[in-house]
Write a protein that holds these residues in place. Structure first.
Motif, mmCIF file in Angstrom:
data_model
loop_
_atom_site.group_PDB
_atom_site.id
_atom_site.type_symbol
_atom_site.label_atom_id
_atom_site.label_comp_id
_atom_site.label_asym_id
_atom_site.label_seq_id
_atom_site.Cartn_x
_atom_site.Cartn_y
_atom_site.Cartn_z
ATOM 1 N N THR A 2 0.840 -1.190 0.000
ATOM 2 C CA THR A 2 0.000 0.000 0.000
ATOM 3 C C THR A 2 0.874 1.239 0.000
ATOM 4 O O THR A 2 1.742 1.391 0.857
ATOM 5 C CB THR A 2 -0.913 0.014 1.239
ATOM 6 O OG1 THR A 2 -1.666 -1.203 1.253
ATOM 7 C CG2 THR A 2 -1.848 1.195 1.202
ATOM 8 N N GLU A 156 2.543 -8.886 11.137
ATOM 9 C CA GLU A 156 1.631 -9.772 10.415
ATOM 10 C C GLU A 156 2.120 -9.984 8.991
ATOM 11 O O GLU A 156 2.462 -9.029 8.286
ATOM 12 C CB GLU A 156 0.228 -9.180 10.400
ATOM 13 C CG GLU A 156 -0.794 -10.058 9.692
ATOM 14 C CD GLU A 156 -2.188 -9.475 9.726
ATOM 15 O OE1 GLU A 156 -3.127 -10.156 9.275
ATOM 16 O OE2 GLU A 156 -2.343 -8.318 10.211
ATOM 17 N N ILE A 157 2.159 -11.243 8.575
ATOM 18 C CA ILE A 157 2.509 -11.563 7.199
ATOM 19 C C ILE A 157 1.297 -11.333 6.316
ATOM 20 O O ILE A 157 0.225 -11.903 6.542
ATOM 21 C CB ILE A 157 2.985 -13.021 7.076
ATOM 22 C CG1 ILE A 157 4.279 -13.224 7.868
ATOM 23 C CG2 ILE A 157 3.204 -13.390 5.605
ATOM 24 C CD1 ILE A 157 4.776 -14.654 7.883
ATOM 25 N N CYS A 158 1.467 -10.457 5.320
ATOM 26 C CA CYS A 158 0.397 -10.153 4.360
ATOM 27 C C CYS A 158 0.957 -10.366 2.957
ATOM 28 O O CYS A 158 1.586 -9.464 2.375
ATOM 29 C CB CYS A 158 -0.104 -8.725 4.532
ATOM 30 S SG CYS A 158 -0.885 -8.407 6.123
ATOM 31 N N GLY A 159 0.776 -11.559 2.432
ATOM 32 C CA GLY A 159 1.324 -11.865 1.123
ATOM 33 C C GLY A 159 2.838 -11.883 1.150
ATOM 34 O O GLY A 159 3.455 -12.564 1.961
ATOM 35 N N GLN A 161 4.656 -9.290 1.894
ATOM 36 C CA GLN A 161 5.147 -8.265 2.801
ATOM 37 C C GLN A 161 4.805 -8.599 4.254
ATOM 38 O O GLN A 161 3.944 -9.430 4.534
ATOM 39 C CB GLN A 161 4.556 -6.896 2.439
ATOM 40 C CG GLN A 161 4.703 -6.498 0.989
ATOM 41 C CD GLN A 161 6.151 -6.490 0.519
ATOM 42 O OE1 GLN A 161 7.058 -6.228 1.307
ATOM 43 N NE2 GLN A 161 6.371 -6.774 -0.752
ATOM 44 N N ILE A 162 5.499 -7.918 5.141
ATOM 45 C CA ILE A 162 5.207 -7.989 6.577
ATOM 46 C C ILE A 162 4.713 -6.619 7.004
ATOM 47 O O ILE A 162 5.377 -5.600 6.737
ATOM 48 C CB ILE A 162 6.448 -8.391 7.381
ATOM 49 C CG1 ILE A 162 6.967 -9.750 6.908
ATOM 50 C CG2 ILE A 162 6.122 -8.429 8.878
ATOM 51 C CD1 ILE A 162 8.313 -10.120 7.481
ATOM 52 N N VAL A 163 3.570 -6.571 7.641
ATOM 53 C CA VAL A 163 3.000 -5.317 8.127
ATOM 54 C C VAL A 163 3.251 -5.223 9.625
ATOM 55 O O VAL A 163 2.904 -6.129 10.389
ATOM 56 C CB VAL A 163 1.489 -5.230 7.832
ATOM 57 C CG1 VAL A 163 0.913 -3.947 8.441
ATOM 58 C CG2 VAL A 163 1.244 -5.275 6.339
ATOM 59 N N THR A 165 2.701 -2.935 13.134
ATOM 60 C CA THR A 165 1.859 -1.914 13.738
ATOM 61 C C THR A 165 2.536 -1.393 15.000
ATOM 62 O O THR A 165 2.869 -2.170 15.902
ATOM 63 C CB THR A 165 0.467 -2.468 14.103
ATOM 64 O OG1 THR A 165 -0.138 -3.004 12.929
ATOM 65 C CG2 THR A 165 -0.417 -1.372 14.668
ATOM 66 N N GLN A 175 1.232 2.063 10.699
ATOM 67 C CA GLN A 175 1.654 0.828 10.055
ATOM 68 C C GLN A 175 2.854 1.064 9.152
ATOM 69 O O GLN A 175 3.031 2.145 8.584
ATOM 70 C CB GLN A 175 0.506 0.210 9.255
ATOM 71 C CG GLN A 175 -0.596 -0.370 10.140
ATOM 72 C CD GLN A 175 -1.584 -1.193 9.356
ATOM 73 O OE1 GLN A 175 -1.879 -0.897 8.196
ATOM 74 N NE2 GLN A 175 -2.116 -2.245 9.974
ATOM 75 N N GLN A 177 5.564 -1.314 6.340
ATOM 76 C CA GLN A 177 5.686 -2.548 5.574
ATOM 77 C C GLN A 177 7.142 -2.801 5.228
ATOM 78 O O GLN A 177 7.901 -1.873 4.946
ATOM 79 C CB GLN A 177 4.861 -2.484 4.287
ATOM 80 C CG GLN A 177 3.364 -2.525 4.519
ATOM 81 C CD GLN A 177 2.619 -2.760 3.221
ATOM 82 O OE1 GLN A 177 2.414 -3.894 2.814
ATOM 83 N NE2 GLN A 177 2.216 -1.678 2.571
ATOM 84 N N GLN A 197 1.563 -12.650 13.815
ATOM 85 C CA GLN A 197 0.466 -13.271 13.062
ATOM 86 C C GLN A 197 0.962 -13.701 11.696
ATOM 87 O O GLN A 197 1.327 -12.854 10.885
ATOM 88 C CB GLN A 197 -0.709 -12.288 12.940
ATOM 89 C CG GLN A 197 -1.363 -11.940 14.247
ATOM 90 C CD GLN A 197 -2.008 -13.149 14.899
ATOM 91 O OE1 GLN A 197 -2.511 -14.051 14.200
ATOM 92 N NE2 GLN A 197 -1.989 -13.189 16.218
#
Length: 380
Positions: A2, A156-159, A161-163, A165, A175, A177, A197
């Protein structure tokens, strides 16, 4: 990814020596990075204080700093740290150990003097305190890539990338990335305060939780004076006491003043919590008077730091003095979704010098090399 969320190829969590040194290495390699630090300062467990209006008459631009965290390093066998200190052109000096030592025991009516001894190898300090190393490392990095006051709560793993917070002191969340994470935090703190996560493997959580955090159970006291009066008495400034509150005492003087004594409190963290800081400082002054004479009861300036009360250092499990240095835990998951995406580089993860400043450099070097190899493998 993002666009409104800041991104970096590598996100370093923690601005102590390991985090700052990792940023230096990544900069040299041309790797994009960001560094997130929860405190409002860099340095982590390195904390040097500069007395009000302190001036070094020999080097006016170099204010003397006094360490409330680690003070010493040993160039004779910590070669990487010694070379970095030389590269950064930091001034060093040997710990003062000339003279007799004072001992205070329960079975004796008064403190008594014994022959002193010199460390082998010689302990060395930095002019300006260990904080001078933090400042010089920080000065060589891009300021807009380092973010203070960002307390990490969730990864948190998002695809691909790691996000991450974070939350600031106002409670506002933000946030970030990244592709890979370098975790420059104590193992126990990371295991017990961060929400991963998906979750980290249980063996890794247990591994990290079992490692005591270096400095976390301790409290340190520094008293500064206009003159090193103990040296005039033929004393080195070293003392050992079973009466306390200071258990181990050393000379804390800068080469050209101010002059000082520092000590580690022997009281457990739970007992320190039951006393006010003014009472603890008064007890420290009274003890220095017993050991070194009345002049020691009137410091010009005094400082106190209880690391067990620092939420960026200690957890509830870090209250017992005596755990010492233990073998390094595993620094990364061996399998699962987090494998190859996160690598821990705090000083406790060092194999040769766990818990030391030299260990912070050691673990940062290993971590950076590891993630660079992982990046090369993914790009093949």
């Amino acid at each position: 990814m993002t666009k409104s969320v800041p991104y970096a190829d590598v996100i370093i969590v923690g601005g102590g020596i390991s985090g700052l040194y990792a940023a230096r290495l990544l900069t040299d390699l041309g790797v994009d990075w960001r560094l997130l630090e929860g405190r409002n300062r860099m340095g982590g467990r390195i904390l040097s204080v500069v007395p009000p209006r302190a001036v070094n008459p020999i080097h006016p631009t170099q204010a003397p700093g006094f360490d409330l965290g680690p003070s010493w390093f040993w160039p004779e066998y910590q070669g990487d740290l010694a070379r970095l200190v030389e590269q950064l052109q930091l001034e060093t000096f040997p710990e003062f150990e000339t003279g007799e030592m004072v001992v205070e025991r329960l079975a004796t009516p008064a403190p008594y003097r014994v022959p002193g001894y010199s460390s082998a190898p010689q302990s060395w300090r930095l002019a300006g305190g260990m904080g001078a190393l933090v400042t010089r490392l920080q000065d060589g990095l891009k300021g807009d890539r380092m973010h203070l006051g960002q307390v990490l709560h969730r990864l948190e793993i998002c695809g691909e990338q790691i996000v991450l917070t974070t939350r600031n002191e106002k409670g506002e969340t933000k946030q970030w990335q990244g592709g890979t994470i370098l975790l420059a935090l104590p193992p126990r703190l990371a295991a017990q305060t961060l929400d991963f996560q998906p979750a980290l493997p249980q063996y890794l959580v247990e591994d990290w939780s079992a490692v005591p955090t270096w400095m976390a159970p301790h409290a340190k006291y520094v008293a500064l004076y206009d003159k090193p009066f103990w040296r005039e008495q033929g004393l080195s400034g070293e003392a050992r006491s079973v009466l306390g509150p200071l258990q181990e005492i050393h000379d804390a003087s800068a080469p050209d003043g101010p002059f000082g004594l520092f000590g580690f409190l022997g009281l457990p963290a739970r007992d320190r919590r039951s006393l006010t800081e003014p009472l603890l400082l008064e007890a420290c002054r009274e003890q220095l008077g017993r050991l070194f004479g009345m002049a020691a009861t009137g410091p010009v300036t005094e400082y106190y730091k209880d690391w067990a009360a620092d939420p960026f250092t200690a957890t509830a499990a870090d209250t017992h003095i005596g755990d010492g240095h233990v073998p390094a835990p595993r620094a990364a998951p061996e399998e699962g979704p987090w494998a190859g995406r996160i690598y821990a580089i705090g000083s406790e993860w060092a194999r040769e010098f766990p818990g030391y400043v030299a260990g912070a450099l050691e673990s940062a070097t290993i971590g950076v090399n590891r993630i660079c190899l992982n990046r090369e493998d993914r790009n093949r």
